[in-house]
Design an enzyme around this catalytic site. Structure first.
Site, PDB file in Angstrom:
ATOM      1  N   SER A  13       0.851  -1.194   0.000  1.00 26.21           N
ATOM      2  CA  SER A  13       0.000   0.000   0.000  1.00 26.21           C
ATOM      3  C   SER A  13       0.880   1.234   0.000  1.00 26.21           C
ATOM      4  O   SER A  13       2.119   1.142   0.045  1.00 26.21           O
ATOM      5  CB  SER A  13      -0.929   0.017   1.222  1.00 26.21           C
ATOM      6  N   TYR A 156      11.370   6.836  15.833  1.00 25.51           N
ATOM      7  CA  TYR A 156      11.174   6.869  14.380  1.00 25.51           C
ATOM      8  C   TYR A 156      12.125   7.878  13.745  1.00 25.51           C
ATOM      9  O   TYR A 156      12.777   7.588  12.731  1.00 25.51           O
ATOM     10  CB  TYR A 156       9.725   7.223  14.075  1.00 25.51           C
ATOM     11  N   VAL A 189       2.682  12.343   4.166  1.00 22.23           N
ATOM     12  CA  VAL A 189       2.164  11.807   2.901  1.00 22.23           C
ATOM     13  C   VAL A 189       0.816  11.162   3.197  1.00 22.23           C
ATOM     14  O   VAL A 189       0.639  10.516   4.238  1.00 22.23           O
ATOM     15  CB  VAL A 189       3.135  10.767   2.297  1.00 22.23           C
TER      16      VAL A 189
END
Length: 241
Positions: A13, A156, A189
């Site tokens: 995806s 992250y 995004v």
């Protein structure tokens, strides 16, 4: 044998699937890798329905043997590798006092360790492609947070900074052989991974699109061997520096 072939991880995806679609349009035979078999097969079937040459390998990419299996399946089917897209990634937010070791390890393993392992396992095939046309390419999905560390997403951010740093090191090590690497560093995004931001008030239509990212990769494919782009930063208008 395909004239050009690519491996795309995290391809079920979002950014990975959009890059895979673009590469298929450019004539690349594809190996798609991701963790969830059903979702990956659905993505691959969608690309095959468009007439693209695709195989899928479901794999937990945090595992060394899984990385080796993906590369072995790709080599067996296509015999060559011109482009590696290290897109698989996971982000789990938490304030520093609440970081769970399991989730820390997951982000390190998927975002950093698997990328290093894919380079190691693919470098022979990439060198063969580079010897042929000096246009072998590795694209690594990093993040704007790898350039500007973010609170709550500290782990992250650290892993994506590592992606940027490893990309730089690989260019110094491999670019003169014809294997160039580019780190993609986007802000938000519009993918499922940014649902938390949408819930916090960032509208999907105000986010960078997956097509924006794929088109940047398409541009990289068109560059001459003399041109190296070590990273691309994608910002949204009005984002703080």
């Amino acid at each position: 044998m395909a004239q050009r072939a690519a491996i795309v991880t995290g391809a079920s995806s979002g950014i990975g699937l959009e890059i895979a679609r673009m590469l298929g349009e450019e004539g690349y035979a594809l190996t798609l890798a991701a963790r969830r078999p059903e979702k990956l097969t659905a993505a691959a079937d969608g690309l095959r329905a468009k007439g693209l040459e695709v195989q899928e390998v479901a794999a937990a990419l945090s595992k060394e043997e899984a990385v080796k299996a993906v590369v072995a399946a790709h080599e067996q089917r296509y015999g060559r590798l011109d482009l590696l897209v290290n897109n698989a990634g996971v982000g789990i937010g938490a304030p520093v006092a609440e970081i769970e070791t399991k989730r820390l390890d997951m982000q390190l393993d998927v975002n950093v360790r698997s990328l290093v392992l894919f380079y190691r396992e693919c470098v022979g095939l990439l060198r063969a492609a580079a010897a042929e046309h000096r246009g072998a390419l590795v694209v690594n999905t990093a993040s704007i947070s790898g350039k500007r560390g973010q609170p709550w997403l500290s782990v992250y951010s650290a892993t994506k900074a590592a992606v940027v740093g490893f990309t730089e090191a690989m260019n110094k090590e491999l670019a003169t052989e014809g294997i160039r690497s580019t780190a993609l560093c986007p802000a938000f995004v519009d993918t499922p991974m940014t649902d938390f931001a949408k819930a916090g008030g960032v509208a999907a239509e105000a986010m960078i699109t997956t097509r924006d990212i794929a088109e940047a990769v398409r541009m990289l494919l068109k560059l001459s061997p003399a041109c190296l782009v070590p990273e691309i930063i994608f910002e949204r208008p009005g984002d703080p520096l």
